[in-house]
Design an enzyme around this catalytic site. Sequence first.
Site, mmCIF file in Angstrom:
data_model
loop_
_atom_site.group_PDB
_atom_site.id
_atom_site.type_symbol
_atom_site.label_atom_id
_atom_site.label_comp_id
_atom_site.label_asym_id
_atom_site.label_seq_id
_atom_site.Cartn_x
_atom_site.Cartn_y
_atom_site.Cartn_z
ATOM 1 N N CYS A 1 30.890 35.802 43.502
ATOM 2 C CA CYS A 1 31.472 37.175 43.104
ATOM 3 C C CYS A 1 32.384 37.493 44.602
ATOM 4 O O CYS A 1 33.203 38.261 44.595
ATOM 5 C CB CYS A 1 30.663 38.383 42.678
ATOM 6 S SG CYS A 1 29.527 37.841 41.409
ATOM 7 N N CYS B 1 33.758 33.410 35.706
ATOM 8 C CA CYS B 1 33.311 34.535 34.834
ATOM 9 C C CYS B 1 34.690 35.487 34.299
ATOM 10 O O CYS B 1 34.314 36.267 33.496
ATOM 11 C CB CYS B 1 32.595 35.651 35.637
ATOM 12 S SG CYS B 1 33.445 36.192 36.862
#
Length: 145
Positions: free
Chosen positions: A103, A33
């Site tokens: 994440c 990302c």
Amino acid sequence: MYSDKVMDHFQNPRNVGEIQNASGVGTVGNAKCGDIMRIYFDIDENQIIKDVKFKTFGCGAAVATSSMATELVKGKSVQEALEITNKAVMEALDGLPPVKVHCSLLAEEAIHAALWDYAEKNGIKIEGLKKPKSDIGEEEIEEEY
Ligand code: FES
């Protein structure tokens, strides 16, 4: 979608900031990302993490996992900090949605990178610590999950 704990740590993240003359600093990026995380450690002569701060250019889940990770490593020895995995951080937050699991790797990798920096600066070896990657690749994420 997010647990109360995730929302709490996202809205009131603990230990945000930086440490001047830190004992160790680790910066990692998430190749998936493009988000970035930096962690600072203040480590005393007994190898205890006295203070920890983080900064992130990342999503809410990255903020929440980093906040929780800093809470978990504070006061621990460097060896104990090395053993804190992203799974432990997620458990402490009562879970993350599957699409957000990657994440949580940012915090774990940033901790490892900061420990590596500390070990290099002090000419010591931390048992079990591998040289961290600056970017967390997708392959690695798929491998683990
Ligand atoms: Fe990038 Fe969460 S989407 S760290």
